[in-house]
Design a protein around this motif. Structure first.
Motif, PDB file in Angstrom:
ATOM      1  N   GLU A  59       0.867  -1.156   0.073  1.00  0.00           N
ATOM      2  CA  GLU A  59      -0.004  -0.116  -0.188  1.00  0.00           C
ATOM      3  C   GLU A  59       0.818   1.209  -0.086  1.00  0.00           C
ATOM      4  O   GLU A  59       0.420   2.248   0.125  1.00  0.00           O
ATOM      5  CB  GLU A  59      -0.794  -0.029   1.313  1.00  0.00           C
ATOM      6  CG  GLU A  59      -1.982  -1.118   1.155  1.00  0.00           C
ATOM      7  CD  GLU A  59      -2.766  -1.220   2.425  1.00  0.00           C
ATOM      8  OE1 GLU A  59      -2.810  -0.409   3.380  1.00  0.00           O
ATOM      9  OE2 GLU A  59      -3.346  -2.451   2.602  1.00  0.00           O
ATOM     10  N   LEU A  60       2.158   1.298  -0.365  1.00  0.00           N
ATOM     11  CA  LEU A  60       3.045   2.330  -0.376  1.00  0.00           C
ATOM     12  C   LEU A  60       2.685   3.390  -1.268  1.00  0.00           C
ATOM     13  O   LEU A  60       2.107   3.118  -2.567  1.00  0.00           O
ATOM     14  CB  LEU A  60       4.505   1.728  -0.595  1.00  0.00           C
ATOM     15  CG  LEU A  60       5.640   2.757  -0.561  1.00  0.00           C
ATOM     16  CD1 LEU A  60       5.847   3.116   0.937  1.00  0.00           C
ATOM     17  CD2 LEU A  60       6.755   2.493  -1.369  1.00  0.00           C
ATOM     18  N   ARG A  61       2.695   4.524  -0.902  1.00  0.00           N
ATOM     19  CA  ARG A  61       2.076   5.619  -1.476  1.00  0.00           C
ATOM     20  C   ARG A  61       3.854   6.334  -1.979  1.00  0.00           C
ATOM     21  O   ARG A  61       4.418   6.504  -0.917  1.00  0.00           O
ATOM     22  CB  ARG A  61       1.531   6.503  -0.863  1.00  0.00           C
ATOM     23  CG  ARG A  61      -0.121   6.056  -1.176  1.00  0.00           C
ATOM     24  CD  ARG A  61      -1.082   7.053  -0.337  1.00  0.00           C
ATOM     25  NE  ARG A  61      -1.472   6.445   1.057  1.00  0.00           N
ATOM     26  CZ  ARG A  61      -1.606   7.406   1.951  1.00  0.00           C
ATOM     27  NH1 ARG A  61      -1.949   8.568   1.846  1.00  0.00           N
ATOM     28  NH2 ARG A  61      -1.887   6.823   3.235  1.00  0.00           N
ATOM     29  N   GLU A  62       3.676   7.087  -2.742  1.00  0.00           N
ATOM     30  CA  GLU A  62       5.020   7.964  -3.153  1.00  0.00           C
ATOM     31  C   GLU A  62       5.335   9.155  -2.201  1.00  0.00           C
ATOM     32  O   GLU A  62       4.058   9.763  -1.471  1.00  0.00           O
ATOM     33  CB  GLU A  62       4.954   8.627  -4.614  1.00  0.00           C
ATOM     34  CG  GLU A  62       5.211   7.672  -5.690  1.00  0.00           C
ATOM     35  CD  GLU A  62       5.450   7.998  -6.953  1.00  0.00           C
ATOM     36  OE1 GLU A  62       6.026   8.934  -6.951  1.00  0.00           O
ATOM     37  OE2 GLU A  62       4.722   7.670  -7.739  1.00  0.00           O
ATOM     38  N   GLY A  63       6.229   9.553  -2.074  1.00  0.00           N
ATOM     39  CA  GLY A  63       6.735  10.458  -1.127  1.00  0.00           C
ATOM     40  C   GLY A  63       8.157  10.649  -0.973  1.00  0.00           C
ATOM     41  O   GLY A  63       9.003  10.137  -1.707  1.00  0.00           O
ATOM     42  N   THR A  64       8.633  11.881  -0.167  1.00  0.00           N
ATOM     43  CA  THR A  64       9.980  12.085  -0.174  1.00  0.00           C
ATOM     44  C   THR A  64      10.515  12.274   1.292  1.00  0.00           C
ATOM     45  O   THR A  64       9.694  12.399   2.263  1.00  0.00           O
ATOM     46  CB  THR A  64      10.211  13.451  -0.771  1.00  0.00           C
ATOM     47  OG1 THR A  64       9.624  13.316  -1.951  1.00  0.00           O
ATOM     48  CG2 THR A  64      11.795  13.956  -0.528  1.00  0.00           C
ATOM     49  N   VAL A  65      11.589  11.822   1.510  1.00  0.00           N
ATOM     50  CA  VAL A  65      12.311  11.417   2.850  1.00  0.00           C
ATOM     51  C   VAL A  65      13.308  12.882   2.628  1.00  0.00           C
ATOM     52  O   VAL A  65      14.169  12.333   1.939  1.00  0.00           O
ATOM     53  CB  VAL A  65      12.938  10.271   3.349  1.00  0.00           C
ATOM     54  CG1 VAL A  65      13.706  10.330   4.612  1.00  0.00           C
ATOM     55  CG2 VAL A  65      11.551   9.213   3.376  1.00  0.00           C
TER      56      VAL A  65
END
Length: 139
Positions: A59-65
């Protein structure tokens, strides 16, 4: 630095990006979470660096760390956990081995990196200043 997180990224993509900024640190991925100042069990370590992030979290959604040198080790691990449900542990180089940073979770990434770099120095390293009182043959 920022690391883009997306389902099709491989573990190695994330590890390589992190290691480029912190060559004496590495991120290890696990199938189970760990607590602050706690280690991760080796049996839960993901060894296949080609594993996609979607395989770890369907269920991973895109994003930024976003990662800065002042980031505390535990805070980085928690960001991966809370934002992406990805279980990571920072490891620090110590000579020829890699140590989990569980005992030093309150150190910043810059402090961890410095400790890792220093662990590679040897007594024969010409860049190390001699301590006062270091007596050598005076002939």
């Amino acid at each position: 630095m920022s690391i883009h997180i997306s389902p099709n990224k491989r573990i190695s993509d994330i590890q390589n990006a992190f290691n480029a900024a912190y060559p004496h640190l590495k991120l290890q991925f696990f199938s189970k979470a760990h607590g602050e100042n706690k280690g991760s069990f080796a049996k839960f370590m993901i060894h296949d660096r080609n594993t996609t992030l979607a395989m770890l979290n369907p269920e991973l959604r895109e994003g930024t760390v976003s990662i800065v040198p002042e980031t505390k080790t535990w805070a980085l691990e928690q960001t991966f956990e809370t934002e992406f449900q990805l279980h990571v542990q920072v490891f620090r180089q110590s000579g020829s081995i890699w140590l989990e940073t569980s005992v030093s979770d309150q150190l910043t990434l810059a402090e961890q990196e410095t400790k890792g770099a220093r662990s590679l120095l040897t007594f024969e390293d010409p860049t190390i200043d001699e301590e006062p009182g270091d007596y050598r043959d005076q002939e």
